[in-house]
Design an enzyme around this catalytic site. Structure first.
Site, PDB file in Angstrom:
ATOM      1  N   LYS A   1       0.904  -1.181   0.053  1.00 17.53           N
ATOM      2  CA  LYS A   1      -0.029  -0.208  -0.326  1.00 17.53           C
ATOM      3  C   LYS A   1       0.713   1.046   0.016  1.00 17.53           C
ATOM      4  O   LYS A   1       0.587   1.760  -0.507  1.00 17.53           O
ATOM      5  CB  LYS A   1      -1.207  -0.203   1.024  1.00 17.53           C
ATOM      6  CG  LYS A   1      -2.041  -1.152   1.260  1.00 17.53           C
ATOM      7  CD  LYS A   1      -2.800  -0.914   2.603  1.00 17.53           C
ATOM      8  CE  LYS A   1      -3.435  -1.938   2.470  1.00 17.53           C
ATOM      9  NZ  LYS A   1      -5.289  -1.560   1.745  1.00 17.53           N
TER      10      LYS A   1
ATOM     11  N   LYS B   1       9.156  -7.880  14.554  1.00 20.26           N
ATOM     12  CA  LYS B   1       9.524  -8.837  15.996  1.00 20.26           C
ATOM     13  C   LYS B   1      10.461  -9.713  16.127  1.00 20.26           C
ATOM     14  O   LYS B   1      10.305 -10.449  15.664  1.00 20.26           O
ATOM     15  CB  LYS B   1       8.353  -8.697  16.439  1.00 20.26           C
ATOM     16  CG  LYS B   1       9.208  -7.451  18.256  1.00 20.26           C
ATOM     17  CD  LYS B   1       8.461  -7.197  19.397  1.00 20.26           C
ATOM     18  CE  LYS B   1       8.124  -5.750  20.287  1.00 20.26           C
ATOM     19  NZ  LYS B   1       8.765  -4.664  19.745  1.00 20.26           N
TER      20      LYS B   1
ATOM     21  N   ASP C   1       2.566  -4.770  18.495  1.00 24.66           N
ATOM     22  CA  ASP C   1       3.776  -3.633  17.233  1.00 24.66           C
ATOM     23  C   ASP C   1       4.308  -4.825  16.572  1.00 24.66           C
ATOM     24  O   ASP C   1       6.016  -4.885  16.723  1.00 24.66           O
ATOM     25  CB  ASP C   1       4.341  -3.114  17.811  1.00 24.66           C
ATOM     26  CG  ASP C   1       5.450  -3.781  19.265  1.00 24.66           C
ATOM     27  OD1 ASP C   1       4.683  -4.554  19.743  1.00 24.66           O
ATOM     28  OD2 ASP C   1       5.782  -2.767  19.760  1.00 24.66           O
TER      29      ASP C   1
ATOM     30  N   ARG D   1       7.839   1.333   9.324  1.00 25.78           N
ATOM     31  CA  ARG D   1       8.696   2.560   9.241  1.00 25.78           C
ATOM     32  C   ARG D   1       8.656   3.525   8.613  1.00 25.78           C
ATOM     33  O   ARG D   1       8.919   3.315   7.235  1.00 25.78           O
ATOM     34  CB  ARG D   1       9.808   3.022  10.471  1.00 25.78           C
ATOM     35  CG  ARG D   1      10.220   4.050  11.295  1.00 25.78           C
ATOM     36  CD  ARG D   1      11.376   3.893  11.998  1.00 25.78           C
ATOM     37  NE  ARG D   1      10.971   3.003  13.121  1.00 25.78           N
ATOM     38  CZ  ARG D   1      12.056   2.508  13.821  1.00 25.78           C
ATOM     39  NH1 ARG D   1      13.102   2.418  13.819  1.00 25.78           N
ATOM     40  NH2 ARG D   1      12.149   1.915  15.404  1.00 25.78           N
TER      41      ARG D   1
ATOM     42  N   GLU E   1       2.071  -1.753  13.394  1.00 23.70           N
ATOM     43  CA  GLU E   1       2.243  -0.841  13.886  1.00 23.70           C
ATOM     44  C   GLU E   1       3.237  -0.099  12.627  1.00 23.70           C
ATOM     45  O   GLU E   1       4.154  -0.185  12.377  1.00 23.70           O
ATOM     46  CB  GLU E   1       3.255  -1.280  15.220  1.00 23.70           C
ATOM     47  CG  GLU E   1       3.285   0.279  15.524  1.00 23.70           C
ATOM     48  CD  GLU E   1       4.277   0.412  16.444  1.00 23.70           C
ATOM     49  OE1 GLU E   1       3.899   1.122  17.588  1.00 23.70           O
ATOM     50  OE2 GLU E   1       5.486   0.362  16.269  1.00 23.70           O
TER      51      GLU E   1
ATOM     52  N   GLU F   1      19.518   7.795  20.030  1.00 15.98           N
ATOM     53  CA  GLU F   1      19.523   8.184  21.117  1.00 15.98           C
ATOM     54  C   GLU F   1      19.035   6.204  21.549  1.00 15.98           C
ATOM     55  O   GLU F   1      19.347   5.907  22.870  1.00 15.98           O
ATOM     56  CB  GLU F   1      17.405   8.104  21.480  1.00 15.98           C
ATOM     57  CG  GLU F   1      17.134   8.618  22.840  1.00 15.98           C
ATOM     58  CD  GLU F   1      15.697   7.792  23.341  1.00 15.98           C
ATOM     59  OE1 GLU F   1      15.129   7.419  24.292  1.00 15.98           O
ATOM     60  OE2 GLU F   1      16.080   6.594  22.432  1.00 15.98           O
TER      61      GLU F   1
HETATM   62  P1  0O2 Z   1      11.477  -1.870  18.320  1.00 11.25           P
HETATM   63  O1  0O2 Z   1      13.391  -2.353  17.974  1.00 11.25           O
HETATM   64  O2  0O2 Z   1      11.030  -1.205  17.095  1.00 11.25           O
HETATM   65  O3  0O2 Z   1      10.826  -3.330  18.174  1.00 11.25           O
HETATM   66  P2  0O2 Z   1       6.637  -0.403  24.883  1.00 11.25           P
HETATM   67  O4  0O2 Z   1       6.747   1.076  25.160  1.00 11.25           O
HETATM   68  O5  0O2 Z   1       6.877  -1.383  23.750  1.00 11.25           O
HETATM   69  O6  0O2 Z   1       6.163   0.124  26.164  1.00 11.25           O
HETATM   70  P3  0O2 Z   1       4.051   0.234  23.664  1.00 11.25           P
HETATM   71  O7  0O2 Z   1       2.897   1.036  24.485  1.00 11.25           O
HETATM   72  O8  0O2 Z   1       4.161  -1.154  22.236  1.00 11.25           O
HETATM   73  O9  0O2 Z   1       4.729   0.186  24.733  1.00 11.25           O
HETATM   74  O10 0O2 Z   1       4.893   0.973  23.291  1.00 11.25           O
HETATM   75  P4  0O2 Z   1       5.023   2.884  22.012  1.00 11.25           P
HETATM   76  O11 0O2 Z   1       4.765   3.781  22.726  1.00 11.25           O
HETATM   77  O12 0O2 Z   1       3.509   2.408  20.543  1.00 11.25           O
HETATM   78  O13 0O2 Z   1       6.444   2.825  21.092  1.00 11.25           O
HETATM   79  C1  0O2 Z   1       6.867   1.516  21.063  1.00 11.25           C
HETATM   80  C2  0O2 Z   1       8.076   1.626  19.384  1.00 11.25           C
HETATM   81  O14 0O2 Z   1       8.276   2.970  19.491  1.00 11.25           O
HETATM   82  C3  0O2 Z   1       9.407   0.903  19.900  1.00 11.25           C
HETATM   83  O15 0O2 Z   1       9.211  -0.055  19.710  1.00 11.25           O
HETATM   84  C4  0O2 Z   1      10.024   1.935  19.298  1.00 11.25           C
HETATM   85  O16 0O2 Z   1      10.502   1.288  18.338  1.00 11.25           O
HETATM   86  C5  0O2 Z   1       9.916   3.761  19.414  1.00 11.25           C
HETATM   87  N1  0O2 Z   1       9.910   4.659  20.449  1.00 11.25           N
HETATM   88  C6  0O2 Z   1       9.507   4.462  20.845  1.00 11.25           C
HETATM   89  N2  0O2 Z   1       9.534   5.251  22.601  1.00 11.25           N
HETATM   90  C7  0O2 Z   1      10.818   5.461  22.131  1.00 11.25           C
HETATM   91  C8  0O2 Z   1      11.836   6.454  23.002  1.00 11.25           C
HETATM   92  O17 0O2 Z   1      12.022   6.910  23.341  1.00 11.25           O
HETATM   93  N3  0O2 Z   1      13.124   6.083  21.664  1.00 11.25           N
HETATM   94  C9  0O2 Z   1      13.429   5.166  20.017  1.00 11.25           C
HETATM   95  N4  0O2 Z   1      14.476   5.660  19.878  1.00 11.25           N
HETATM   96  N5  0O2 Z   1      11.924   4.842  20.123  1.00 11.25           N
HETATM   97  C10 0O2 Z   1      11.486   4.732  20.316  1.00 11.25           C
HETATM   98  P5  0O2 Z   1      10.587  -1.006  20.442  1.00 11.25           P
HETATM   99  O18 0O2 Z   1       9.402  -2.876  20.810  1.00 11.25           O
HETATM  100  O19 0O2 Z   1      11.053  -0.543  21.778  1.00 11.25           O
HETATM  101  O20 0O2 Z   1      12.050  -1.641  19.705  1.00 11.25           O
END
Ligand code: 0O2
Length: 233
Positions: free
Chosen positions: A48, A73, A100, A105, A167, A182
């Site tokens: 898409k 993941k 997710d 991205r 996601e 970061e």
């Molecule tokens: P990866 O490597 O992308 O799989 P969670 O934060 O996981 O406890 P939730 O509600 O799913 O719970 O989180 P949210 O807020 O939707 O964001 C999750 C993903 O957003 C993360 O995936 C990162 O990719 C990104 N992200 C969120 N906050 C930050 C941050 O402060 N810094 C950075 N660099 N990335 C962020 P994962 O699973 O952590 O990692």
């Protein structure tokens, strides 16, 4: 040499766990079935996005997308989230609570394009928008910015339809640059980042936001038009 399917293959030294080859194969097959749905969901959303990108390029001579990356993941990442969130370690619970596992991205040059791509996906009637977290409008305290959306996409398997959560993170190049640095710093310091560095990161996030705003203004002057954006769900 062959081994009977129900003879123990692995036995823990304390005698607590033992699996036969047949059980291990069944677990592997179940995991593959679980993951493959997310791989297909990802493929649908990637298609898409690439259709939108190609249409913009060919019909409007404009590319709102700088870069697209995607991933399912890793098993380690799933296990880490299961234990951090206290989710029951069975496939049904993981499916219900971790949204997710499939992630895309979308990196854009401008904030306005990030919202525009989000709107265009939201308008597609085979996608269902489940959750939106607008960290662009409301950045995290550390300075993290991105627009997160969980879409459910139908995938048609030989066994029928499954709706797979994917996601999609929309962000600008500047936001992406900041988030990847970061992430590396957190990894290097094993989440115990010194407070001076945290303050530097926050300040860098502010600078990135200023740059985004300036670039957007310049771009608007160049092309004309408005840059109003907001998520309405
Ligand atoms: P990866 O490597 O992308 O799989 P969670 O934060 O996981 O406890 P939730 O509600 O799913 O719970 O989180 P949210 O807020 O939707 O964001 C999750 C993903 O957003 C993360 O995936 C990162 O990719 C990104 N992200 C969120 N906050 C930050 C941050 O402060 N810094 C950075 N660099 N990335 C962020 P994962 O699973 O952590 O990692």
């Amino acid at each position: 040499m062959s081994r009977a399917d129900d003879s123990p293959l692995l036995t823990a030294t304390d005698g607590a766990v033992s699996y036969s080859a047949g059980q291990l194969r069944a677990m592997r097959d179940e995991f593959q079935r679980f993951v493959i749905e997310y791989q297909f969901g990802l493929r649908e959303v990637e298609t898409k996005i690439s259709i939108l990108r190609d249409e913009f390029l060919q019909m409007h001579e404009y590319n709102p997308i700088e870069h697209v990356s995607s991933r399912v993941k890793t098993p380690d990442g799933i296990v880490e989230k299961v234990s951090r969130k206290g989710i029951d370690p069975d496939f049904a619970s993981i499916r219900a609570h971790i949204t997710d596992i499939a992630g895309v991205r979308v990196t854009c040059a401008f904030v306005n394009d990030a919202y525009r791509l989000f709107d265009l996906l939201t308008q597609q009637d085979d996608l269902t928008l489940r959750v939106v977290k607008d960290y662009i409008a409301q950045p995290k305290p550390n300075g993290y910015k991105s627009l997160h959306a969980i879409f459910e996409v139908p995938v048609f398997l030989s066994s029928g339809r499954v709706d797979v959560p994917v996601e999609v993170q929309f962000r600008t190049i500047a936001m992406d640059f900041w988030a990847s640095l970061e992430h590396k710093i957190y990894y290097k310091y094993d989440s115990q980042v010194p407070s001076t560095l945290l303050a530097e990161l926050k300040s860098a996030a502010d600078t990135a936001s200023e740059l985004d705003a300036r670039m957007e203004r310049l771009h608007r002057e160049l092309r004309g038009g408005s840059s109003a954006h907001a998520v309405t769900v």
